[in-house]
Structures are given as C-alpha cells and as structure tokens.
Design an enzyme around this catalytic site. Structure first.
Site, PDB file in Angstrom:
ATOM      1  N   ARG A  50     -15.970 105.503  73.556  1.00 27.79           N
ATOM      2  CA  ARG A  50     -14.806 105.142  72.730  1.00 27.79           C
ATOM      3  C   ARG A  50     -14.111 103.928  73.355  1.00 27.79           C
ATOM      4  O   ARG A  50     -13.634 103.039  72.663  1.00 27.79           O
ATOM      5  CB  ARG A  50     -13.845 106.331  72.597  1.00 27.79           C
ATOM      6  N   TYR A 103      -4.945  92.543  49.153  1.00 24.16           N
ATOM      7  CA  TYR A 103      -5.967  93.569  48.922  1.00 24.16           C
ATOM      8  C   TYR A 103      -5.265  94.923  48.753  1.00 24.16           C
ATOM      9  O   TYR A 103      -4.364  95.263  49.529  1.00 24.16           O
ATOM     10  CB  TYR A 103      -6.954  93.586  50.101  1.00 24.16           C
ATOM     11  N   ASP A 175      -6.102  87.449  57.209  1.00 24.31           N
ATOM     12  CA  ASP A 175      -7.293  88.223  56.852  1.00 24.31           C
ATOM     13  C   ASP A 175      -8.314  87.212  56.319  1.00 24.31           C
ATOM     14  O   ASP A 175      -8.139  86.663  55.232  1.00 24.31           O
ATOM     15  CB  ASP A 175      -6.916  89.273  55.795  1.00 24.31           C
ATOM     16  N   LYS A 200     -18.027  93.096  54.740  1.00 21.82           N
ATOM     17  CA  LYS A 200     -18.297  92.129  53.679  1.00 21.82           C
ATOM     18  C   LYS A 200     -19.305  91.076  54.160  1.00 21.82           C
ATOM     19  O   LYS A 200     -20.405  91.410  54.503  1.00 21.82           O
ATOM     20  CB  LYS A 200     -16.969  91.526  53.215  1.00 21.82           C
TER      21      LYS A 200
HETATM   22  C1  LIG Z   1      -9.581  91.200  52.059  1.00 23.76           C
HETATM   23  C2  LIG Z   1      -9.900  92.574  52.540  1.00 23.76           C
HETATM   24  N1  LIG Z   1      -9.333  93.024  53.673  1.00 23.76           N
HETATM   25  C3  LIG Z   1      -9.595  94.265  54.149  1.00 23.76           C
HETATM   26  C4  LIG Z   1     -10.423  95.130  53.477  1.00 23.76           C
HETATM   27  C5  LIG Z   1     -10.686  96.517  54.009  1.00 23.76           C
HETATM   28  O1  LIG Z   1     -11.933  96.596  54.623  1.00 23.76           O
HETATM   29  P1  LIG Z   1     -12.808  97.928  54.727  1.00 23.76           P
HETATM   30  O2  LIG Z   1     -13.216  98.329  53.347  1.00 23.76           O
HETATM   31  O3  LIG Z   1     -13.947  97.532  55.615  1.00 23.76           O
HETATM   32  O4  LIG Z   1     -11.950  98.980  55.370  1.00 23.76           O
HETATM   33  C6  LIG Z   1     -11.050  94.703  52.298  1.00 23.76           C
HETATM   34  C7  LIG Z   1     -11.958  95.613  51.556  1.00 23.76           C
HETATM   35  O5  LIG Z   1     -12.320  95.346  50.425  1.00 23.76           O
HETATM   36  C8  LIG Z   1     -10.769  93.390  51.819  1.00 23.76           C
HETATM   37  O6  LIG Z   1     -11.321  92.928  50.683  1.00 23.76           O
END
Ligand SMILES: Cc1ncc(COP(=O)(O)O)c(C=O)c1O
Length: 381
Positions: A50, A103, A175, A200
């Site tokens: 961990r 998001y 992000d 992604k």
């Molecule tokens: C821009 C963005 N940030 C964060 C996330 C969250 O990521 P995760 O689904 O890997 O938890 C997403 C998921 O679609 C996203 O599109």
C-alpha cells in the site's frame, strides 16, 4: 529525463532493464509485502505494497516525466486522485472555484461530500477569466479546472488562471485528462498540480481504471503520498503495468485521435441534423485561440448538439455501429454517449446541468472511412 523528447520519455522513463534478467518491461510485482534484512532493513525501500510497490513506482516516475513534473503519485481511479488532492489541499472553511461544466463525478464529490465537511464552492465559466476572478473569495484556496472541459469542451487559459490563483494566495489544479500531457503541459504553464483519470487516454485501451497526481511542489507531494498510503486508494501492480504499457504509445495514439477528430468535426459541421459542433480545433470555437496557444493539437473529443433535440440525440446514440454506446473515453475504440442521461446525470437540476440534445463522441483510432460512414448512416436514418 526531461531533456529527452516526449515519446522517448514515454517509452523509457521510470524503468531501466532489470540488471539481473535484462527484462525490458517492469515486472508485475504481485507481492503485498517485502522481506526485511533485520528489523527496518528494507531492500530498495519497499516494506508493504500500500505504501509502495515497484511496478507502481515505475508508473509514477513515467507519469511525472510525461507531465514534465518532479513527483507523480498513482491512485486506484481518477476520482481517488481527485479526492486525495482535495483532502490534502483543503480544510474546513476553505472555498474552491470549479468549472460550471466540470466532470459530473468531480462535481458530485465536491457538492455531495466536501460541502458536508465545511468546504464551499463556486461554479464559474472556465473560459471567462473575469467570471473566474470574480468567483474568488478571501477563503479561496483552490481553483480547480478542466481544459478542455467534459463534456462541453470549453477552454480555460492556464497561465491566466494560474496568475489569478497565485495573486489570491490559492493554488491551481488542472485536470488534464482530456488533453493528456502529449497535447498540453499544465505545470509548464503555471499550474501547481495536474490530475489525471489514467483510465482514459493514458491507459488508452479501456482495460484499466486509474488516476494520478503530478506536481513540482515537494510539500504537496508529501501530503499526497501521506494520503495515498494513509487512506489507501492505490492501484494494484497489474493495473500499474497496464497503464504503463498504455503510456508508451500515447503520442502515436493521440496523433491518430486528433487526425480522426479533425476530419469528423469538419464532416459533422456540414451535416444539417447537427445544430452545433463543439471541437476546440475549429476556428469558430470560442476557445480556439487559447487552445492553439497552449495545446499541441486539439484532442480526440467532439461534442455535438442535435437539431432534433433529445429524441434525435438518443437515436444517434442507439444507431451507430462502429461507435459503441458506452461511458468513458480515450480508448482506441470510438465511443458515443448521451451526457445528460449517462456521465453527467448527477448534474441534473443543478447549475451544471448539461443540454439534453448533447451527444459526446470519443473518437478512436479506427479507419476514418469507417467512422465517417458510421456517423453518416446513423444520422441519415
Ligand atoms: C475529466 C475527468 N476527470 C476525472 C474523471 C474520473 O476518473 P475515473 O473514472 O478514473 O475515476 C473522469 C472520468 O470520466 C473525467 O472525465
């Protein structure tokens, strides 16, 4: 390794061939614990997985190198990374500025969880620098942005946002999931922290969930590492391996995603069934000039609004055959989705609600002729 080119770093950063076997890829260290040579006698610094695992360490170093940052931390998901950053950087009474089209999962976490712990937020248009500045309060500690945003592909001017944050004593978190470090390097543009859903484009093959935080700030990294271990939202070694395999081909995939998206955006803009094409690569996109300044290319995401409204949007999603109807994005395969009912359903009834006639395309790396024919047939029925 930051003096090397992006793709060389992507292929090599984080791992040298194993000195004993010569293995060119980092092994999947499927071990939860590590033998000690006497109490506290750690071999290579590892004690419990961990806290640290060599496969994860290789991924973290690779991600840091890709973002031109000093420190990288990997998490079990993008949301776990987001949660860790927010908890490390905010205290009760603090205020955060977020995009008014953030998001849905990020919005839900802040709106439903963090407000319960005494954090307040203001949602403002990320492309409107005056609105972002006006949203700042004396207790603002963070400006949190996506650029391009999900799903409306609005563009925030990262150096200008960093300036607003820093003159107000706040930090800027970007992000960078949609752009990826191949197309945009927020730390070099003034951001303090980069967040990724590595699920992604970085993973790139829709086969793993993961997240990451990258920063140049040693104090922040220490706080991220503390929570990574203390709260424990870590990726397993196989997840780290898969993500690392994905990053090696990031630039090749991104160029193909961009090529295909540019062609499709142009085709869609000539299609009467589409009332609006939202793609930052199009000169008429309101954020085009800023995107052109801070991005290498414009990415693989396109959003469209349907002239026929909600029903037409749902029909398009149901009729494509090469584009798969599914949440998520950034994989080699093309995906289509209806944000209002799927990824962004949690924004319903809030200021962040997305239009019902909106469809989001994650343009994959397939042959462009097949993607064009698929959209053509789906829109002509
Ligand atoms: C821009 C963005 N940030 C964060 C996330 C969250 O990521 P995760 O689904 O890997 O938890 C997403 C998921 O679609 C996203 O599109």
């Amino acid at each position: 390794m930051s003096e090397l080119g992006f793709t060389t770093r992507a292929v090599h950063a984080g791992y040298d061939p194993d000195p004993r076997t010569g293995a060119v890829n980092v092994p999947v260290y499927a071990s939860s614990t590590f033998a000690q040579d006497g109490v506290g006698g750690l071999r290579d610094g590892y004690e419990y997985a961990r806290t640290g695992n060599p496969t994860r360490t290789a991924l973290e170093a690779n991600l840091a190198a890709l973002e031109s940052g000093r420190y990288g931390r990997a998490y079990a998901s993008g949301m776990a990374a987001t949660d860790c950053a927010l908890r490390a950087m905010l205290r009760p009474g603090d205020h955060i500025v977020i995009p008014d089209d953030a998001y849905g999962g990020t919005f839900r976490l802040i709106d439903k969880v963090f407000t319960g712990w005494g954090i307040s937020y203001t949602a403002a248009a990320v492309a409107d620098i005056d609105a972002m500045r006006a949203a700042i309060r004396p207790e603002t500690k963070l400006i949190w942005v996506e650029t391009p945003t999900n799903p409306l592909l609005n563009i925030g001017d990262i150096p200008a946002l960093a300036d607003i944050a820093h003159t107000s004593g706040a930090k800027l978190v970007v992000d960078n999931t949609f752009a990826t470090p191949y197309l945009q390097q927020p730390l070099l543009l003034g951001a303090d922290v980069v967040v990724h859903s590595t699920t992604k484009y970085l993973g790139g093959h829709s086969d793993v969930i993961g997240g990451a935080l990258i920063t140049d700030d040693a104090e922040l990294d220490t706080a991220f590492a503390f929570l990574q271990n203390g709260a424990g939202a870590v990726p397993g070694p196989f997840d780290a391996f898969l993500t690392l395999r994905g990053t090696k081909t990031l630039s090749l995939r991104m160029d193909r995603h961009c090529d295909n998206a540019e062609t499709l955006a142009e085709f869609l803009s000539r299609t009467p069934a589409i009332s609006k094409v939202i793609y930052p690569g199009m000169p008429e996109h309101p954020g085009h000039a800023v995107a052109d300044k801070q991005m290498r290319r414009f990415g693989g995401m396109i959003s469209v609004r349907l002239a026929g409204g909600l029903e037409a949007a749902r029909n398009l999603c149901a009729r494509t055959e090469v584009f798969t109807l599914a949440e998520s994005l950034g994989g080699v395969e093309s995906l289509i989705e209806h944000p209002a009912a799927m990824t962004h359903a949690s924004t319903e009834g809030s200021d962040l609600e997305v239009p019902a006639d909106l469809v989001r395309l994650s343009v994959g790396i397939e042959d462009i002729s097949d993607l064009l024919s698929d959209l053509e047939q789906a829109l002509s029925r």
